[in-house]
Design a protein around this motif. Structure first.
Motif, PDB file in Angstrom:
ATOM      1  N   ASP A 134       0.731  -1.280  -0.021  1.00 27.62           N
ATOM      2  CA  ASP A 134      -0.189   0.161  -0.082  1.00 27.62           C
ATOM      3  C   ASP A 134       0.827   1.116   0.024  1.00 27.62           C
ATOM      4  OD1 ASP A 134      -2.246  -1.656   0.095  1.00 27.62           O
ATOM      5  OD2 ASP A 134      -2.479  -1.444   2.212  1.00 27.62           O
ATOM      6  N   LYS A 135       2.173   1.172  -0.013  1.00 25.95           N
ATOM      7  CA  LYS A 135       2.951   2.438   0.333  1.00 25.95           C
ATOM      8  C   LYS A 135       3.253   3.100  -1.173  1.00 25.95           C
ATOM      9  CE  LYS A 135       4.323   3.305   3.856  1.00 25.95           C
ATOM     10  NZ  LYS A 135       3.464   4.435   4.478  1.00 25.95           N
ATOM     11  N   VAL A 136       2.829   4.069  -1.300  1.00 21.17           N
ATOM     12  CA  VAL A 136       2.944   4.853  -2.539  1.00 21.17           C
ATOM     13  C   VAL A 136       3.366   6.153  -2.291  1.00 21.17           C
ATOM     14  CG1 VAL A 136       1.165   3.520  -3.734  1.00 21.17           C
ATOM     15  CG2 VAL A 136       0.546   5.598  -2.677  1.00 21.17           C
ATOM     16  N   TRP A 137       4.111   6.700  -3.357  1.00 23.42           N
ATOM     17  CA  TRP A 137       4.558   8.346  -3.270  1.00 23.42           C
ATOM     18  C   TRP A 137       3.437   9.097  -4.181  1.00 23.42           C
ATOM     19  CZ3 TRP A 137       9.022  10.749  -6.130  1.00 23.42           C
ATOM     20  CH2 TRP A 137       9.212  12.004  -5.876  1.00 23.42           C
ATOM     21  N   VAL A 138       2.544   9.882  -3.713  1.00 29.55           N
ATOM     22  CA  VAL A 138       1.667  10.506  -4.655  1.00 29.55           C
ATOM     23  C   VAL A 138       2.036  11.465  -5.393  1.00 29.55           C
ATOM     24  CG1 VAL A 138      -0.678  11.655  -4.662  1.00 29.55           C
ATOM     25  CG2 VAL A 138      -0.234   9.729  -3.008  1.00 29.55           C
ATOM     26  N   LEU A 139       1.989  11.681  -6.562  1.00 28.89           N
ATOM     27  CA  LEU A 139       2.412  12.641  -7.428  1.00 28.89           C
ATOM     28  C   LEU A 139       1.480  13.742  -7.654  1.00 28.89           C
ATOM     29  CD1 LEU A 139       4.511  11.019  -9.966  1.00 28.89           C
ATOM     30  CD2 LEU A 139       5.332  12.074  -8.114  1.00 28.89           C
ATOM     31  N   ARG A 140       0.147  13.244  -7.748  1.00 23.86           N
ATOM     32  CA  ARG A 140      -1.022  13.890  -7.696  1.00 23.86           C
ATOM     33  C   ARG A 140      -2.334  13.311  -7.389  1.00 23.86           C
ATOM     34  NH1 ARG A 140      -2.823  15.080 -13.696  1.00 23.86           N
ATOM     35  NH2 ARG A 140      -4.257  13.005 -13.336  1.00 23.86           N
ATOM     36  N   GLU A 141      -3.098  13.969  -6.645  1.00 23.39           N
ATOM     37  CA  GLU A 141      -4.035  13.352  -5.992  1.00 23.39           C
ATOM     38  C   GLU A 141      -5.216  13.278  -7.064  1.00 23.39           C
ATOM     39  OE1 GLU A 141      -4.680  11.991  -3.098  1.00 23.39           O
ATOM     40  OE2 GLU A 141      -2.955  12.582  -2.013  1.00 23.39           O
ATOM     41  N   ALA A 142      -6.157  12.631  -6.762  1.00 18.82           N
ATOM     42  CA  ALA A 142      -7.261  12.381  -7.501  1.00 18.82           C
ATOM     43  C   ALA A 142      -8.162  13.776  -7.665  1.00 18.82           C
ATOM     44  CB  ALA A 142      -8.195  11.214  -7.413  1.00 18.82           C
ATOM     45  N   VAL A 143      -8.674  14.206  -8.759  1.00 16.60           N
ATOM     46  CA  VAL A 143      -9.339  15.514  -8.938  1.00 16.60           C
ATOM     47  C   VAL A 143     -10.866  14.965  -9.303  1.00 16.60           C
ATOM     48  CG1 VAL A 143      -9.560  17.530 -10.036  1.00 16.60           C
ATOM     49  CG2 VAL A 143      -7.277  16.562  -9.850  1.00 16.60           C
ATOM     50  N   ASN A 144     -11.731  15.467  -8.288  1.00 18.24           N
ATOM     51  CA  ASN A 144     -13.095  15.089  -8.414  1.00 18.24           C
ATOM     52  C   ASN A 144     -13.937  16.467  -8.762  1.00 18.24           C
ATOM     53  OD1 ASN A 144     -12.653  12.597  -7.376  1.00 18.24           O
ATOM     54  ND2 ASN A 144     -12.927  13.083  -5.345  1.00 18.24           N
ATOM     55  N   ASP A 145     -14.964  16.371  -9.511  1.00 14.41           N
ATOM     56  CA  ASP A 145     -15.793  17.559  -9.797  1.00 14.41           C
ATOM     57  C   ASP A 145     -16.948  17.802  -8.674  1.00 14.41           C
ATOM     58  OD1 ASP A 145     -17.534  15.586 -10.150  1.00 14.41           O
ATOM     59  OD2 ASP A 145     -18.126  15.987 -12.382  1.00 14.41           O
ATOM     60  N   ALA A 146     -17.681  18.541  -8.821  1.00  3.65           N
ATOM     61  CA  ALA A 146     -18.650  18.890  -8.005  1.00  3.65           C
ATOM     62  C   ALA A 146     -19.614  17.994  -7.514  1.00  3.65           C
ATOM     63  CB  ALA A 146     -19.694  20.253  -8.265  1.00  3.65           C
TER      64      ALA A 146
ATOM     65  N   ILE B  74      -2.247   9.857  -9.547  1.00  3.07           N
ATOM     66  CA  ILE B  74      -0.933   9.454 -10.002  1.00  3.07           C
ATOM     67  C   ILE B  74       0.000   9.214  -8.867  1.00  3.07           C
ATOM     68  CG2 ILE B  74       0.944  10.010 -11.658  1.00  3.07           C
ATOM     69  CD1 ILE B  74      -0.853  11.612 -13.208  1.00  3.07           C
ATOM     70  N   SER B  75       0.440   7.957  -8.687  1.00  4.64           N
ATOM     71  CA  SER B  75       1.296   7.840  -7.667  1.00  4.64           C
ATOM     72  C   SER B  75       2.607   6.678  -8.102  1.00  4.64           C
ATOM     73  CB  SER B  75       0.561   7.176  -6.447  1.00  4.64           C
ATOM     74  OG  SER B  75       0.048   6.006  -6.973  1.00  4.64           O
ATOM     75  N   ILE B  76       3.643   6.612  -7.247  1.00  2.00           N
ATOM     76  CA  ILE B  76       4.665   5.674  -7.566  1.00  2.00           C
ATOM     77  C   ILE B  76       4.363   4.628  -6.559  1.00  2.00           C
ATOM     78  CG2 ILE B  76       7.070   5.259  -7.611  1.00  2.00           C
ATOM     79  CD1 ILE B  76       7.448   8.162  -8.674  1.00  2.00           C
TER      80      ILE B  76
END
Length: 149
Positions: free
Chosen positions: A56-68, A77-79
């Motif tokens: 489960d260990k990841v390095w998050v480059l960009r969090e998920a983006v949700n709309d309204a 996006i994660s490594i």
């Protein structure tokens, strides 16, 4: 036609069968190692690391983006460096296991190739070579004795 003839010779000599057996055993060995790492070694490591699961260990480059409305617009996006740690553990365990197996097989082969060791049946070609070696040593000793006289 020559290619077909070469393939027949390859298949008849047993190389293809040896290779197939090796691949099948390797695939089974991979499953055993996978279970060994994930089910035997990783749980105690997770316990020692306060319940952290390496997978489960990841390095998050960009969090998920949700709309309204909460629909995901852009995926996270994660490594996954935890998976890399598990892969390294797999590699170390497989490498060590193969080392032990090869060491054991070499020990058995060396025993079987020693013509003086009567506890293991020596292959016929090794016996013949040992006999030739003994005869050559005798012949050399006789020749050296004649040269000195």
């Amino acid at each position: 036609m020559k290619l077909i003839q070469e393939f027949k010779e390859f298949a008849i000599k047993g190389n293809m069968i040896d290779m197939a057996v090796g691949i099948i055993i390797g695939a089974s060995f991979n499953k055993v190692i996978d279970v060994l790492v994930k089910q035997v070694f990783m749980p105690p490591l997770s316990l020692l690391s306060d319940g952290i699961h390496f997978q489960d260990k990841v390095w998050v480059l960009r969090e998920a983006v949700n709309d309204a409305t909460g629909v995901v617009v852009a995926e996270r996006i994660s490594i996954g460096y935890g998976a890399l740690i598990e892969a390294f553990l797999d590699f170390i365990i497989i490498g060590f296991t193969v080392f032990i197996v090869v060491k054991f097989m070499n020990r058995l082969r060396n025993k079987s190739q020693d013509p003086k060791n009567k506890t293991v049946v020596t292959p016929k070609d090794i016996q013949l070579l040992a006999g030739i070696t003994d005869l050559l040593e005798e012949q050399n000793a006789m020749l050296k004795g004649k040269m000195k006289s």
